[in-house]
Design an enzyme around this catalytic site. Structure first.
Site, PDB file in Angstrom:
ATOM      1  N   VAL A   1       4.591  31.167  16.703  1.00 54.22           N
ATOM      2  CA  VAL A   1       5.956  30.637  16.722  1.00 54.22           C
ATOM      3  C   VAL A   1       6.671  30.942  18.034  1.00 54.22           C
ATOM      4  O   VAL A   1       6.224  31.766  18.827  1.00 54.22           O
ATOM      5  CB  VAL A   1       6.777  31.176  15.533  1.00 54.22           C
ATOM      6  CG1 VAL A   1       6.106  30.812  14.221  1.00 54.22           C
ATOM      7  CG2 VAL A   1       6.949  32.696  15.625  1.00 54.22           C
ATOM      8  N   GLU A   2       7.797  30.271  18.249  1.00 56.17           N
ATOM      9  CA  GLU A   2       8.632  30.417  19.445  1.00 56.17           C
ATOM     10  C   GLU A   2       7.836  30.235  20.733  1.00 56.17           C
ATOM     11  O   GLU A   2       8.004  30.954  21.712  1.00 56.17           O
ATOM     12  CB  GLU A   2       9.365  31.776  19.445  1.00 56.17           C
ATOM     13  CG  GLU A   2      10.444  31.864  18.367  1.00 56.17           C
ATOM     14  CD  GLU A   2      11.342  33.078  18.527  1.00 56.17           C
ATOM     15  OE1 GLU A   2      11.222  33.788  19.545  1.00 56.17           O
ATOM     16  OE2 GLU A   2      12.162  33.322  17.624  1.00 56.17           O
ATOM     17  N   GLY A   3       6.946  29.257  20.727  1.00 50.44           N
ATOM     18  CA  GLY A   3       6.097  28.986  21.882  1.00 50.44           C
ATOM     19  C   GLY A   3       4.744  29.632  21.701  1.00 50.44           C
ATOM     20  O   GLY A   3       4.597  30.840  21.879  1.00 50.44           O
TER      21      GLY A   3
END
Length: 754
Positions: free
Chosen positions: A436-438
């Site tokens: 997640v988040e990149g």
């Protein structure tokens, strides 16, 4: 026009225009988000150590410390991930009520809007402590305070939007989520097909100018229970109601989930962790134009807004969770390795185990140092996007290694699930943080160096901007100034790297702080080598460097190591040069130097221009790779820190919640075993195993024998694993189905098959 400009610069300018690809709008907005901080110094090739050492140490205010010791500890005592993940499927209602009442969803919201208004460091400490007890609770606290409506409203919202939404978010009467990822657009968010069309429509009985939205988002944390959805979509204006532009671009708006056409409620099951996460759909959802965060003037600026918000949140939430996970793995593994015996000795005495313990301890020290430095920067007002990317990627990757090491140390204890297993939930959750988040693959291969090289380099972004300038005269004039300044910088960098490489760092400037001076000099040497390698990669590959992902990843690894190691130096300075922590710092530095030299070697071996590759090797590693990593003696010293009670061990794992469940039992058993170690040694040397005989011979007092019995019972309670009756493994709703009776979680399987 100068002679230099017309004769020398113009041909280079024309060639550069062809060689350097034009930046897309989303790339430009990502580069312009956030700012440059210590990463810029590292990229310069000549870091100013005084600048680093002058950064104020991250600290808590009395109010923040009281919240950490009070409500945060109370929250930890209220939650149990085994019960949540296996039985209830959600945080208990009383926990949701507690989170709202104590303003956990308003950690970052200013006090004037009813939030706690805490610092970035306090935010991080809260997430870290909760993460050491419950990943479900930690994620639930993290998301509203990270990439979500709160951060976006504070940075970009109109005053009216802030006054309406922020108090409601702070008190928990509104539960937020943020919808970015869709089936078509994961890491490539610009590929989203979620759309909003500017039109007129009816809203609360009035005809207003607004947006008709259609979307399908997935992986959205808190979506199943959210009352307000932050939504990213592509905005179009086919009737030119806002002006002449039809495709306006990525836009961010707030959509109450009670609006007709919004669908929420269904849940994903991320790695069997029962935090609220699921898809959301929108079908012809109409909202007024002032639903855009920041108002109509912010239409089309959504990507820049998201990148700016991510530059802050990505540097706190997952790094804090990861730092907690590594510290927790280190403390529990050390304690378990001390109390668990095989072949009549603690397993922590075996070198194979000690190697893992040393890596756990050093990683805990390194990650927490970087977390503290990053928070200190954020609290000074820096929003360094590249550092945030480094922290997210490196912290979650190193957590993966640490948790695997902890699993190996615990062996069978860690693989048998049940309420006694304090590692299983952490182990299962690791891929969530990685993704997640990149996603880490994207972050490592494209962002850390790819974005950092442009954002942090003193001239590259300026040159690219000049190449894109519409006015040809201004473009050439600007390029002429920046290009020749870049040439001068490159010459100085080459000479600096050459001098430091051939003197093994002896000529690098460094503070005079005893043995640490050597570490500063080596970091200065590697920084100069990195700056030179980055320049040569740009020079020889140009726009093709963007497609050489493995080269970019290796250069990004060097920059990441430089940041993490400088943070470790800063921590050692901030904590007053604790002598007992010297082995930790030394292990981190020696391992980091080994990694840096390995990555340099790989870059030089794979750079297409072999002449330049040879020149770089001649300047940066003239005598080959000499950093061999931590010695066995150093590794042994670091491992020992986890095997015995000490102030160093407590500093390494400070702030964790250790007061519940089998972890509390482990802490008690560890204390007893280390307390009774002298008695056990006395009996072993006398080769006495009969306690009664030892008492009669005077080797053991009755009180010591009783204490030994209590210790053995405490160890047995920790070493024990769970077992279940067959009917306990089947949800009650499925017990009537005989064919499902032997399968775990059949109710969920049946639901998935619908």
């Amino acid at each position: 026009m100068s002679l230099r400009s017309s004769v020398l610069t113009k041909p280079i300018f024309r060639r550069a225009q062809k060689a350097v690809p034009r930046m897309s709008q989303t790339e430009r907005e990502a580069l312009e988000a956030g700012d440059v901080w210590w990463d810029g110094d590292l990229f310069s090739g000549n870091p100013d150590w005084s600048k680093l050492l002058q950064v104020p140490k991250a600290t808590l205010s009395p109010e923040e410390e009281a919240f950490l010791n009070g409500p945060t500890g109370e929250l930890c005592a209220m939650v149990d991930d085994w019960h949540i993940n296996r039985e209830s499927g959600d945080l208990p209602p009383q926990v949701w009520a507690f989170l709202k009442a104590r303003r956990f969803f308003g950690i970052i919201i200013p006090k004037q809007y009813g939030g706690l208004g805490f610092s970035a460091f306090a935010h991080s400490e809260i997430v870290r402590k909760v993460s050491s007890r419950s990943l479900v609770a930690a994620v639930t606290v993290m998301v509203p305070n990270s990439l979500g409506p709160g951060e976006l409203l504070m940075q970009f919202g109109t005053q009216a939007q802030r006054e309406y939404w922020l108090p409601r978010l702070a008190e928990g009467s509104e539960i937020p989520c943020f919808g970015l990822t869709s089936p078509e657009a994961g890491s490539d968010a610009a590929a989203m097909t979620d759309e909003g069309v500017v039109c007129r429509g009816s809203y609360r009985g009035s005809d207003v100018l607004g947006i008709r939205l259609n979307w399908h988002k997935r992986y959205i944390t808190l979506a199943p229970v959210a009352t307000v959805l932050g939504l990213a979509f592509k905005l179009r204006d086919p009737d030119h109601l806002l002006g002449g532009q039809e495709d306006i671009g990525i836009t961010v708006a707030l959509v109450p989930t009670g609006t007709p056409g919004v669908e929420i409620g269904r849940r994903h099951l991320p790695a069997l962790q029962m935090f609220q996460n699921g898809p959301t759909f929108g079908h012809d959802v109409f909202v007024p134009l002032d639903s855009i965060i920041g108002g109509a003037e912010r239409a089309g600026q959504g990507w820049r807004m998201l990148m700016s918000a991510l530059a802050a949140g990505r540097g706190i939430s997952l790094p804090s969770l990861s730092a907690a996970g590594v510290a927790f793995a280190a403390r529990t593994s050390g304690a378990y390795a001390r109390i668990r015996e095989q072949f009549n000795i603690p397993v922590g005495r075996f070198e194979g185990i000690r190697e893992l313990l040393a890596r756990l301890a050093a990683t805990a020290y390194l990650l927490d140092a970087a977390r503290r430095l990053t928070c200190a920067g954020l609290d000074q007002g820096h929003h360094a996007a590249v550092i945030a990317a480094i922290m997210k990627s490196q912290a979650t990757e190193r957590m993966r290694v640490a948790v695997n090491d902890a699993m190996d140390v615990h062996a069978g204890k860690a693989i048998i699930d049940g309420p006694r297993n304090y590692l299983a939930a952490l182990y299962r959750s690791v891929p969530v943080g990685i993704t997640v988040e990149g996603a880490n693959i994207l972050t490592r291969n494209l962002i850390i160096f790819g974005q950092g090289a442009i954002r942090c380099h003193p001239y590259v972004l300026k040159e690219m901007t000049a190449l894109a300038e519409a006015d040809p005269d201004k473009a050439l004039a600007d390029f002429d100034a920046f290009f020749w300044a870049h040439v001068g910088h490159s010459i100085r960098t080459f000479l600096r790297a050459l001098g430091r490489g051939w003197t093994a760092g002896a000529t690098a400037p460094a503070p005079h702080v005893g043995p640490m001076t050597h570490f500063y000099k080596q970091l200065g040497r590697y920084s100069a080598g990195f700056a030179l390698a980055a320049d040569m990669a740009f020079l020889t590959l140009g726009g093709a460097l963007k497609r050489r992902e493995t080269l970019s990843a290796r250069l990004g690894d060097i920059l990441s190591e430089l940041y993490l190691l400088s943070a470790a130096q800063k921590r050692y300075e901030d904590e007053g040069h604790q002598e007992a922590d010297w082995p930790l710092l030394s292990w981190c530095m020696e391992q980091g130097f080994k990694t840096i030299e390995a990555r340099f070697d790989e870059v030089f071996a794979n750079l297409p221009n072999r002449f330049v590759a040879g020149l770089l090797r001649f300047a940066v590693l003239p005598f080959g790779r000499h950093a061999s990593g931590p010695s066995d003696r150093l590794t042994d010293s670091v491992a020992e820190l986890l095997l015995e009670p000490s102030a160093a061990r407590d500093r390494l794992t400070a702030g964790l919640y250790l007061a519940s469940g089998n972890v509390a039992e482990l802490e008690r058993a560890f204390a007893l075993v280390t307390e009774m170690a002298p008695v056990e040694k006395r009996l072993r040397e006398a080769r006495v195993r009969d306690w009664q005989g030892a008492i009669e011979s005077g080797l053991l007092s009755a009180g010591e024998a009783e204490r030994m019995r209590i210790t053995q019972e405490a160890v047995a309670a920790v070493v024990a694993v769970d077992d279940f009756a067959p009917e306990e493994l089947v949800p009650a709703a499925a017990t009537s189905n005989a064919t499902e009776a032997t399968a775990p979680m059949p109710a969920l399987r049946a639901k998935a098959a619908e």
